[in-house]
Design an enzyme around this catalytic site. Structure first.
Site, PDB file in Angstrom:
ATOM      1  N   LYS A 162       0.829  -1.220   0.000  1.00  0.00           N
ATOM      2  CA  LYS A 162       0.000   0.000   0.000  1.00  0.00           C
ATOM      3  C   LYS A 162       0.863   1.270   0.000  1.00  0.00           C
ATOM      4  O   LYS A 162       0.643   2.185  -0.785  1.00  0.00           O
ATOM      5  CB  LYS A 162      -0.905  -0.040   1.227  1.00  0.00           C
ATOM      6  CG  LYS A 162      -1.591   1.254   1.594  1.00  0.00           C
ATOM      7  CD  LYS A 162      -2.945   1.402   0.963  1.00  0.00           C
ATOM      8  CE  LYS A 162      -3.525   2.776   1.233  1.00  0.00           C
ATOM      9  NZ  LYS A 162      -4.724   3.041   0.503  1.00  0.00           N
ATOM     10  N   LYS A 237      -0.694  11.423   4.917  1.00  0.00           N
ATOM     11  CA  LYS A 237      -0.571  10.323   5.889  1.00  0.00           C
ATOM     12  C   LYS A 237       0.211   9.153   5.268  1.00  0.00           C
ATOM     13  O   LYS A 237       1.160   8.639   5.860  1.00  0.00           O
ATOM     14  CB  LYS A 237      -1.969   9.850   6.315  1.00  0.00           C
ATOM     15  CG  LYS A 237      -1.932   8.588   7.167  1.00  0.00           C
ATOM     16  CD  LYS A 237      -3.307   7.979   7.431  1.00  0.00           C
ATOM     17  CE  LYS A 237      -3.117   6.623   8.102  1.00  0.00           C
ATOM     18  NZ  LYS A 237      -4.372   5.943   8.428  1.00  0.00           N
TER      19      LYS A 237
HETATM   20  P1  NAD Z   1     -12.788   7.624   9.697  1.00  0.00           P
HETATM   21  O1  NAD Z   1     -12.138   8.589  10.610  1.00  0.00           O
HETATM   22  O2  NAD Z   1     -14.016   8.049   8.926  1.00  0.00           O
HETATM   23  O3  NAD Z   1     -13.193   6.291  10.520  1.00  0.00           O
HETATM   24  C1  NAD Z   1     -12.469   5.768  11.597  1.00  0.00           C
HETATM   25  C2  NAD Z   1     -13.484   5.306  12.634  1.00  0.00           C
HETATM   26  O4  NAD Z   1     -12.786   4.698  13.725  1.00  0.00           O
HETATM   27  C3  NAD Z   1     -14.293   6.471  13.232  1.00  0.00           C
HETATM   28  O5  NAD Z   1     -15.690   6.216  13.077  1.00  0.00           O
HETATM   29  C4  NAD Z   1     -13.875   6.493  14.710  1.00  0.00           C
HETATM   30  O6  NAD Z   1     -14.921   6.869  15.589  1.00  0.00           O
HETATM   31  C5  NAD Z   1     -13.469   5.043  14.914  1.00  0.00           C
HETATM   32  N1  NAD Z   1     -12.608   4.826  16.061  1.00  0.00           N
HETATM   33  C6  NAD Z   1     -11.552   5.583  16.475  1.00  0.00           C
HETATM   34  N2  NAD Z   1     -11.000   5.044  17.590  1.00  0.00           N
HETATM   35  C7  NAD Z   1     -11.715   3.934  17.877  1.00  0.00           C
HETATM   36  C8  NAD Z   1     -11.628   2.955  18.895  1.00  0.00           C
HETATM   37  N3  NAD Z   1     -10.692   3.003  19.847  1.00  0.00           N
HETATM   38  N4  NAD Z   1     -12.544   1.941  18.898  1.00  0.00           N
HETATM   39  C9  NAD Z   1     -13.505   1.882  17.933  1.00  0.00           C
HETATM   40  N5  NAD Z   1     -13.633   2.787  16.938  1.00  0.00           N
HETATM   41  C10 NAD Z   1     -12.753   3.789  16.908  1.00  0.00           C
HETATM   42  O7  NAD Z   1     -11.659   7.111   8.696  1.00  0.00           O
HETATM   43  P2  NAD Z   1     -11.848   6.346   7.302  1.00  0.00           P
HETATM   44  O8  NAD Z   1     -11.842   7.315   6.189  1.00  0.00           O
HETATM   45  O9  NAD Z   1     -12.961   5.366   7.442  1.00  0.00           O
HETATM   46  O10 NAD Z   1     -10.447   5.572   7.220  1.00  0.00           O
HETATM   47  C11 NAD Z   1     -10.179   4.404   7.979  1.00  0.00           C
HETATM   48  C12 NAD Z   1      -8.846   3.836   7.557  1.00  0.00           C
HETATM   49  O11 NAD Z   1      -8.883   3.540   6.163  1.00  0.00           O
HETATM   50  C13 NAD Z   1      -7.659   4.781   7.759  1.00  0.00           C
HETATM   51  O12 NAD Z   1      -6.561   4.031   8.231  1.00  0.00           O
HETATM   52  C14 NAD Z   1      -7.426   5.350   6.371  1.00  0.00           C
HETATM   53  O13 NAD Z   1      -6.080   5.747   6.179  1.00  0.00           O
HETATM   54  C15 NAD Z   1      -7.792   4.169   5.511  1.00  0.00           C
HETATM   55  N6  NAD Z   1      -8.210   4.520   4.151  1.00  0.00           N
HETATM   56  C16 NAD Z   1      -9.105   5.527   3.937  1.00  0.00           C
HETATM   57  C17 NAD Z   1      -9.497   5.828   2.647  1.00  0.00           C
HETATM   58  C18 NAD Z   1     -10.486   6.942   2.361  1.00  0.00           C
HETATM   59  O14 NAD Z   1     -10.633   7.321   1.195  1.00  0.00           O
HETATM   60  N7  NAD Z   1     -11.188   7.460   3.375  1.00  0.00           N
HETATM   61  C19 NAD Z   1      -8.970   5.108   1.558  1.00  0.00           C
HETATM   62  C20 NAD Z   1      -8.085   4.056   1.812  1.00  0.00           C
HETATM   63  C21 NAD Z   1      -7.721   3.779   3.120  1.00  0.00           C
END
Ligand code: NAD
Length: 290
Positions: A162, A237
């Site tokens: 990734k 990031k």
């Molecule tokens: P987001 O912030 O929308 O979601 C993360 C969720 O985790 C939130 O709902 C938060 O409340 C929850 N959370 C935080 N701490 C927690 C805990 N201790 N216990 C339970 N829940 C908890 O982020 P996202 O956009 O969904 O991204 C998630 C992951 O996917 C990241 O690592 C990001 O880098 C990766 N990612 C995101 C994208 C994108 O386009 N958004 C694309 C590829 C990868």
């Protein structure tokens, strides 16, 4: 299957919804987000994980993943698989996998590409690190949430794939944007620039599939005021994770480092936060050499 899903944000919610819609019993937990359609919420991550055959995590970073894994691992049934789909540092991925395996569990790191649109449509690509057995268990679930799952190797190999991919993406997007800005100053029409480069040796996904110039090439965030898409801060990031990994592995990555520095400036000091990562083009457009 009995599935737990921890972290139901922008990505986790649609992924969990697709698993439930395919007929699996999905129990979720999130510290803030509401229940996605078809998902039953549990009062804690440990409660969600108890009795699940596969536990997915989709969390913001490696530090949070480690904290959540400390809670999940003792609660999981022997032989169950912990599958982290977040983008985290390679070291955290490897340590969480070792912790899970030491407790008699399977473990996979399975970060995704495809973004929120791919998560909603069930067309993500999974890059997977971990054992053959754990991959075989989770594969049918990857097929529901995504269109492709590549088993890249042992623990951490998914995260490695990734961040290497996204380091190339960050560098090529910057190169594409600065070339458009140079072409502008040389009086070269953007459409002609696209017509040549997209069929010549300068082509890339950034030019051909996600052209940063509005009105040129296929529809992309540039045609929508640079609304993400893939936000500049998420690119930052991933570039920082690639530099952290490069330091740990003593790899020389000068272009990756420069890309990380540029996106840091763009997001933290300029107007890049909340804009698509292709908004590097309007950034370069307005600048001279100094
Ligand atoms: P987001 O912030 O929308 O979601 C993360 C969720 O985790 C939130 O709902 C938060 O409340 C929850 N959370 C935080 N701490 C927690 C805990 N201790 N216990 C339970 N829940 C908890 O982020 P996202 O956009 O969904 O991204 C998630 C992951 O996917 C990241 O690592 C990001 O880098 C990766 N990612 C995101 C994208 C994108 O386009 N958004 C694309 C590829 C990868």
């Amino acid at each position: 299957m009995k599935i737990a899903f921890i972290g139901l944000g922008n990505m986790g919610a649609p992924m969990a919804r697709n698993l439930a819609a395919a007929g699996h019993k999905v129990t979720g937990f999130d510290t803030a987000a509401p229940a996605p359609e078809g998902v039953t919420m549990a009062p804690s991550a440990a409660d969600a994980a108890a009795g699940a055959e596969v536990v997915f995590t989709m969390l913001p970073n490696g530090q949070i993943l480690r904290t959540v894994a400390d809670e999940l691992v003792p609660a999981m049934a022997a032989g169950a698989v912990l599958c982290d789909c977040s983008t985290v540092d390679v070291q955290s991925a490897r340590e969480v996998a070792a912790q899970a395996e030491a407790a008699g569990l399977g473990a996979l790191d399975a970060p995704v590409s495809g973004g929120v649109g791919g998560a909603a449509a069930g067309t993500l690509t999974f890059m997977v690190g971990g054992s053959d057995a754990a991959f075989a268990t989770v594969r049918p679930l990857f097929e529901i949430m995504g269109q492709k799952a590549v088993h890249c190797g042992g623990p951490g190999a998914g995260q490695a794939a990734k961040i290497c991919n996204n380091m190339i993406l960050g560098v090529t997007m910057i190169a594409t944007c600065e070339a458009f800005a140079l072409a502008d100053k040389l009086g070269l029409d953007r459409q002609r620039m696209f017509d040549v480069v997209s069929t010549s040796s300068g082509y890339s996904w950034s030019m051909n599939a996600y052209c940063p110039a509005p009105g040129v090439g296929p529809q992309s965030p540039a045609d929508n005021g640079y609304k993400p898409g893939f936000a500049a801060e998420l690119m930052l990031k991933d570039l920082r994770l690639s530099q952290q990994a490069a330091e740990g592995a003593d790899a020389d990555t000068p272009m990756g480092r420069l890309a990380a520095d540029l996106y840091a400036r763009f997001v933290e000091e300029e107007d890049g936060r909340g804009r698509d990562f292709s908004a590097m083009l309007p950034r370069f457009e307005g600048r001279g050499r100094s």
